[in-house]
Design a protein around this motif. Structure first.
Motif, short mmCIF file in Angstrom:
data_model
loop_
_atom_site.label_atom_id
_atom_site.label_comp_id
_atom_site.label_asym_id
_atom_site.label_seq_id
_atom_site.Cartn_x
_atom_site.Cartn_y
_atom_site.Cartn_z
N VAL A 246 0.73 -1.64 -0.40
CA VAL A 246 0.05 -0.33 -0.67
C VAL A 246 0.29 1.41 -0.02
CG1 VAL A 246 -1.93 1.23 1.23
CG2 VAL A 246 -1.40 -1.29 1.47
N LEU A 247 0.92 2.36 -0.73
CA LEU A 247 1.24 3.30 -0.94
C LEU A 247 0.38 4.57 -0.27
CD1 LEU A 247 1.51 3.57 -5.26
CD2 LEU A 247 4.10 3.36 -3.16
N PRO A 248 1.69 5.75 0.25
CA PRO A 248 0.72 6.10 1.03
C PRO A 248 0.41 7.42 0.65
CG PRO A 248 3.68 7.10 0.92
CD PRO A 248 3.08 5.65 0.19
N SER A 249 -0.24 8.10 1.70
CA SER A 249 -0.83 9.11 1.28
C SER A 249 0.35 11.00 1.25
CB SER A 249 -1.88 10.00 1.98
OG SER A 249 -2.93 9.34 1.24
N VAL A 250 1.29 11.43 1.12
CA VAL A 250 2.48 11.95 1.44
C VAL A 250 1.59 13.50 1.64
CG1 VAL A 250 4.77 13.10 0.64
CG2 VAL A 250 3.67 10.64 0.24
#
Length: 357
Positions: A204-208
């Protein structure tokens, strides 16, 4: 509200222990973390946490067990009799755990003992071989561990020498522990891995977000919501990674089982016209795509803006409170941090925790 959230986080995370190791992908891990906190106000006397591959599967305190993920609920539903027997054994062990560690209190002058026990095993999927371990801690110090090759308990603290001598005279007790660690534990690990693999191996890629307290503060690049924790984040200029004026934060667990991390960039000496030459880059292990965030002033969330979502004054304070709580826990559980060779990469939790009474 911030104090209430920090207090809630403290009570939840105090049931957990955060520690690290490099996890080989062909090995799997299962462990139970028991604790006794007699005399600590507003805190359960006994609790146990089940951890699979660094993920909290369930935890129990007093007569309540909380399930942390849907896949664990499915495991319980489809293996109900096995689970009930397993859970009853955990409950019954509370009395044994207290009795066996009663002598710990006689070895120290501390008024409130904090007694901890990690029981677990790791399984090599390629060779189908397993290694079991049992580690006791007393007030944050190494105390006793088992040596399965010689079927003996070892005092890793001189204060525990008399206790291990007594334990080693009980041969039937040592046989029980060897069977449990070398047979029962690997079987349960295989069961948990079969149900949990899709969740545990997800990417899962993050919110940045870019954050800045005020115009003279560093710009913080915060990534949150990523999984697993094996990741890297850095600042770069004109496509090249930079180190000057950069400060890296630790990887911290979120309440939903994901992770967060941050990296600061000192911007006072950077001309405004050069800002867009800088980028924050997040890389997740096993994922080809990067998350790239340009240093654009208009996108920075500042502490001076009120009511602008979770990253205003209150939101940043909550994040700081979470970090502070985790640091407190790490310091308090120094015993477990020293056992990196026998523990999982880190522990995370989920908000999905229906209670079974």
């Amino acid at each position: 509200m911030t104090k209430w959230i920090a207090s809630k986080i403290m009570k939840e995370l105090a049931l957990l222990i955060v520690f690290w190791r490099a996890v080989a992908p062909e090995k799997h891990y299962l462990s139970l973390h028991h604790f006794l906190y007699p005399g600590v106000p507003d805190f359960p006397v006994h609790g146990v946490t089940g951890v699979v591959e660094g993920i909290i599967a369930f935890y129990s305190y007093e007569d309540v067990v909380r399930i942390r993920h849907d896949w664990v609920n499915k495991l319980i539903k489809e293996n109900n009799q096995l689970w009930e027997a397993y859970y009853r054994e955990c409950l019954n062990y509370r009395k044994t755990f207290r009795a066996e560690t009663a002598d710990f209190n006689d070895q120290t002058s501390s008024e409130n003992e904090i007694i901890q026990l990690i029981v677990g095993c790791e399984l090599d999927e390629e060779t189908n071989t397993s290694v079991g371990y049992a580690l006791y801690g007393n007030n944050g110090e190494d105390y006793i561990e088992i040596d399965l090759k010689r079927d003996t308990w070892i005092a890793t603290n001189p204060k525990a020498a008399a206790i291990t001598k007594k334990w080693n005279e009980n041969k039937s007790r040592n046989v029980f522990w060897k069977t449990m660690l070398q047979e029962d534990c690997p079987n349960f690990l295989k069961l948990f891995w079969r149900y949990g693999q899709p969740y545990i191996t997800r990417k899962v890629l993050p919110s940045v977000f870019l954050l800045q307290k005020n115009s003279s503060s560093p710009v913080t690049c915060l990534s949150t919501g990523f999984f697993p924790e094996n990741s890297n984040m850095f600042w770069r200029k004109d496509g090249e990674e930079i180190h000057e004026g950069v400060k890296h934060g630790d990887i911290l667990p979120n309440g939903d089982g994901s992770f967060q991390m941050s990296v600061d960039l000192q911007v006072l000496s950077i001309p405004h016209e050069d800002w867009e030459r800088y980028e924050c880059v997040f890389k997740l292990s096993g994922v080809q795509n990067y998350v790239v965030t340009k240093l654009v002033k208009e996108t920075i969330r500042s502490n001076v803006i009120e009511d602008e979502g979770p990253f205003t004054t209150t939101g940043i304070a909550v994040i700081a409170a979470m970090a502070g709580v985790i640091i407190i826990i790490i310091v308090g559980f120094g015993f477990f941090a020293t056992k990196s060779r026998k523990t999982t990469d880190s522990i995370s939790t989920s908000e999905n925790d229906p209670a079974i009474q």
